[in-house]
Write a protein that holds these residues in place. Structure first.
Motif, PDB file in Angstrom:
ATOM      1  N   LYS A   2      -9.952  32.994 -23.706  1.00 46.71           N
ATOM      2  CA  LYS A   2      -8.602  32.476 -23.754  1.00 46.71           C
ATOM      3  C   LYS A   2      -7.829  33.132 -24.880  1.00 46.71           C
ATOM      4  O   LYS A   2      -8.307  33.315 -25.979  1.00 46.71           O
ATOM      5  CB  LYS A   2      -8.641  30.966 -23.973  1.00 46.71           C
ATOM      6  CG  LYS A   2      -7.260  30.324 -23.959  1.00 46.71           C
ATOM      7  CD  LYS A   2      -7.373  28.820 -24.115  1.00 46.71           C
ATOM      8  CE  LYS A   2      -6.013  28.160 -24.113  1.00 46.71           C
ATOM      9  NZ  LYS A   2      -6.112  26.715 -24.282  1.00 46.71           N
ATOM     10  N   ASP A 294      -9.673  35.077 -31.498  1.00 42.30           N
ATOM     11  CA  ASP A 294      -9.825  34.067 -30.449  1.00 42.30           C
ATOM     12  C   ASP A 294     -10.954  33.082 -30.750  1.00 42.30           C
ATOM     13  O   ASP A 294     -10.820  31.881 -30.521  1.00 42.30           O
ATOM     14  CB  ASP A 294     -10.054  34.733 -29.092  1.00 42.30           C
ATOM     15  CG  ASP A 294      -8.767  35.253 -28.466  1.00 42.30           C
ATOM     16  OD1 ASP A 294      -7.688  35.009 -29.033  1.00 42.30           O
ATOM     17  OD2 ASP A 294      -8.843  35.893 -27.402  1.00 42.30           O
ATOM     18  N   TYR A 309     -19.197  36.656 -25.199  1.00 40.92           N
ATOM     19  CA  TYR A 309     -18.011  37.363 -24.703  1.00 40.92           C
ATOM     20  C   TYR A 309     -18.363  38.841 -24.580  1.00 40.92           C
ATOM     21  O   TYR A 309     -18.967  39.420 -25.497  1.00 40.92           O
ATOM     22  CB  TYR A 309     -16.838  37.204 -25.675  1.00 40.92           C
ATOM     23  CG  TYR A 309     -15.706  38.176 -25.421  1.00 40.92           C
ATOM     24  CD1 TYR A 309     -14.816  37.972 -24.369  1.00 40.92           C
ATOM     25  CD2 TYR A 309     -15.550  39.314 -26.211  1.00 40.92           C
ATOM     26  CE1 TYR A 309     -13.786  38.876 -24.137  1.00 40.92           C
ATOM     27  CE2 TYR A 309     -14.528  40.219 -25.977  1.00 40.92           C
ATOM     28  CZ  TYR A 309     -13.646  39.990 -24.937  1.00 40.92           C
ATOM     29  OH  TYR A 309     -12.633  40.883 -24.690  1.00 40.92           O
ATOM     30  N   GLY A 311     -16.430  42.410 -23.836  1.00 46.96           N
ATOM     31  CA  GLY A 311     -15.207  43.168 -23.612  1.00 46.96           C
ATOM     32  C   GLY A 311     -15.465  44.327 -22.670  1.00 46.96           C
ATOM     33  O   GLY A 311     -16.404  45.105 -22.870  1.00 46.96           O
ATOM     34  N   THR A 312     -14.652  44.448 -21.634  1.00 53.11           N
ATOM     35  CA  THR A 312     -14.818  45.483 -20.610  1.00 53.11           C
ATOM     36  C   THR A 312     -13.495  46.177 -20.331  1.00 53.11           C
ATOM     37  O   THR A 312     -12.445  45.776 -20.845  1.00 53.11           O
ATOM     38  CB  THR A 312     -15.342  44.862 -19.304  1.00 53.11           C
ATOM     39  OG1 THR A 312     -14.338  43.955 -18.793  1.00 53.11           O
ATOM     40  CG2 THR A 312     -16.645  44.099 -19.524  1.00 53.11           C
ATOM     41  N   GLN A 314     -12.120  45.918 -17.527  1.00 51.86           N
ATOM     42  CA  GLN A 314     -11.407  44.962 -16.680  1.00 51.86           C
ATOM     43  C   GLN A 314     -10.607  43.949 -17.500  1.00 51.86           C
ATOM     44  O   GLN A 314      -9.474  43.619 -17.149  1.00 51.86           O
ATOM     45  CB  GLN A 314     -12.384  44.232 -15.764  1.00 51.86           C
ATOM     46  CG  GLN A 314     -11.701  43.291 -14.771  1.00 51.86           C
ATOM     47  CD  GLN A 314     -12.667  42.739 -13.741  1.00 51.86           C
ATOM     48  OE1 GLN A 314     -13.884  42.848 -13.898  1.00 51.86           O
ATOM     49  NE2 GLN A 314     -12.144  42.171 -12.677  1.00 51.86           N
ATOM     50  N   ASN A 315     -11.191  43.454 -18.589  1.00 53.17           N
ATOM     51  CA  ASN A 315     -10.473  42.454 -19.382  1.00 53.17           C
ATOM     52  C   ASN A 315      -9.787  43.052 -20.611  1.00 53.17           C
ATOM     53  O   ASN A 315      -9.332  42.323 -21.497  1.00 53.17           O
ATOM     54  CB  ASN A 315     -11.408  41.304 -19.783  1.00 53.17           C
ATOM     55  CG  ASN A 315     -12.568  41.755 -20.680  1.00 53.17           C
ATOM     56  OD1 ASN A 315     -12.523  42.785 -21.323  1.00 53.17           O
ATOM     57  ND2 ASN A 315     -13.630  40.953 -20.710  1.00 53.17           N
ATOM     58  N   ASN A 316      -9.712  44.382 -20.646  1.00 53.13           N
ATOM     59  CA  ASN A 316      -9.055  45.112 -21.737  1.00 53.13           C
ATOM     60  C   ASN A 316      -9.725  44.882 -23.090  1.00 53.13           C
ATOM     61  O   ASN A 316      -9.101  45.067 -24.138  1.00 53.13           O
ATOM     62  CB  ASN A 316      -7.561  44.762 -21.822  1.00 53.13           C
ATOM     63  CG  ASN A 316      -6.794  45.226 -20.604  1.00 53.13           C
ATOM     64  OD1 ASN A 316      -6.975  46.351 -20.148  1.00 53.13           O
ATOM     65  ND2 ASN A 316      -5.954  44.363 -20.057  1.00 53.13           N
ATOM     66  N   GLY A 317     -10.991  44.502 -23.057  1.00 53.51           N
ATOM     67  CA  GLY A 317     -11.743  44.362 -24.299  1.00 53.51           C
ATOM     68  C   GLY A 317     -12.176  45.700 -24.862  1.00 53.51           C
ATOM     69  O   GLY A 317     -12.578  45.801 -26.023  1.00 53.51           O
ATOM     70  N   VAL A 346     -13.918  49.617 -12.792  1.00 54.84           N
ATOM     71  CA  VAL A 346     -13.578  48.191 -12.668  1.00 54.84           C
ATOM     72  C   VAL A 346     -13.932  47.666 -11.283  1.00 54.84           C
ATOM     73  O   VAL A 346     -14.456  46.549 -11.130  1.00 54.84           O
ATOM     74  CB  VAL A 346     -12.084  47.962 -12.969  1.00 54.84           C
ATOM     75  CG1 VAL A 346     -11.662  46.538 -12.595  1.00 54.84           C
ATOM     76  CG2 VAL A 346     -11.781  48.232 -14.439  1.00 54.84           C
ATOM     77  N   SER A 360     -22.469  41.009 -18.495  1.00 53.66           N
ATOM     78  CA  SER A 360     -21.199  40.305 -18.494  1.00 53.66           C
ATOM     79  C   SER A 360     -21.411  38.851 -18.859  1.00 53.66           C
ATOM     80  O   SER A 360     -22.467  38.259 -18.572  1.00 53.66           O
ATOM     81  CB  SER A 360     -20.537  40.393 -17.109  1.00 53.66           C
ATOM     82  OG  SER A 360     -20.248  41.730 -16.791  1.00 53.66           O
TER      83      SER A 360
END
Length: 362
Positions: A2, A294, A309, A311-312, A314-317, A346, A360
């Motif tokens: 989040k 976060d 968590y 970061g990939t 896909q989630n812009n991590g 992705v 993941s």
């Protein structure tokens, strides 16, 4: 994970006369505010908070949380690996609500402190293989699949190399380092297959997991010597994964009068090490600042969740930073191909082989 709105508060800094190994812990106490009794804390690894890399970026995340939430902070910088247990204990003694350990090497100290202090929340940046970590209800791992973004970096390097040789080296051989080198080598391999080329990767063999390492993260001169070894062998694009030691590679590139360029890691090098921007094609970034902010915010809001968590792309991590000064020099076709590769990763059309990839988050 989040995301939360960011605000601004004014902080005054008070340095405590409390001695610890490595350096003195420092605290920042905010004036006023409902969260004044909340303290977020951090222990760096031996690279220090001014490494222009992942310690610095992680600390920025804590600073952002302090400003946005009007909370207090404490931090301690480790000077060597021997400092970690003492520095973690120092932060526990500061009555921190959450303690963030930065780096794979702090795993043991973090989990031992967490087991002995169930009332404190902990987070670990770059903890390595998630499957091997202990289970703890008060520890949240913050991992990043940089094999994905390094794959894009490898393709970029291969596409921009004029010599047909690119080079990489690490600080030490640990999973959070070799994951970059794996992805980089796989990206070069994909370029060769797609273009019918034979760009060579010097410094790392993904199949044998053997390669070139500087022996540490702190020695910039050693990093420069290691990088120069690759340049002497013909590499004209460098990919150092060595923290402050990697700055030596950027120095080697800068001294080449335009013959050698580089790709930075962990954070946008044109921001963290702006003096080297002229030799940086791009950087493989990890959103460590956002992840740290976060988890601190979630803890303040009583919403701490120990689920790892990851970061990939896909989630812009993680991803590639802007091309900055090379934006007009990188062919449009190459940029488009990299964007398509990102989409294919992705979408699951490209499977990256690196065994160092974190799983993941569930």
């Amino acid at each position: 994970m989040k995301m939360y709105l960011r605000g601004v508060a004014v902080a005054g800094v008070l340095t405590l006369a409390v001695a610890a190994c490595g350096s003195k812990p420092t605290t920042s106490d905010n004036a006023g505010g409902a969260k004044k009794d909340f303290k977020a804390c951090m222990v760096s690894d031996s690279g220090g908070f001014d490494d222009k890399s992942f310690n610095q970026t992680s600390y920025k995340g804590m600073q952002d949380a302090v400003k946005a939430l009007n909370i207090n902070e404490a931090k301690v910088e480790s000077k060597s690996d021997n400092d970690y247990p003492t520095n973690m204990t120092a932060m526990v003694s500061q009555k921190c609500n959450i303690i963030v350990g930065v780096g794979f090497k702090l795993n043991d100290s973090t989990y031992k402190a967490a087991a002995a202090n169930s009332g404190i929340k902990f987070a670990l940046v770059d903890p390595g293989d998630l499957a091997t970590l202990p289970k703890a209800a008060n520890v949240k791992p913050l991992a990043f699949n940089t094999a994905q973004s390094s794959y894009l970096a490898g393709y970029l390097a291969a596409g921009m190399s004029k010599s047909g040789k690119v080079g990489t080296f690490g600080g030490v051989q640990i999973p959070t380092v070799t994951i970059f080198m794996d992805g980089f080598a796989e990206g070069v391999k994909h370029y060769n297959e797609a273009k019918g080329k034979n760009v060579q990767v010097l410094g790392w063999d993904a199949s044998t997991q053997k390669g070139l390492f500087a022996g540490g993260f702190e020695d910039k001169a050693k990093g420069q010597t290691t990088a120069q070894n690759l340049v002497t062998q013909g590499a004209d694009i460098l990919f150092p994964v060595a923290g402050p030691a990697g700055l030596g590679a950027l120095q080697a590139a800068k001294a080449s009068s335009g013959k050698v360029n580089a790709i930075w890691v962990d954070t946008d090098g044109c921001v963290s090490a702006a003096e080297y921007c002229s030799v940086l094609l791009s950087s493989v970034f990890k959103g460590m600042d956002v992840a740290v902010q976060d988890v601190i915010t979630a803890t303040v809001d009583n919403k701490f969740d120990p689920t790892a968590y990851v970061g990939t792309l896909q989630n812009n991590g993680t991803g590639l930073s802007p091309y900055h000064e090379f934006d007009s020099k990188i062919p449009a076709d190459l940029k488009s191909e990299i964007e398509q590769l990102k989409k294919d990763i992705v979408d699951g059309k490209i499977t990256i082989a690196s065994k160092a990839q974190p799983k993941s988050a569930s």
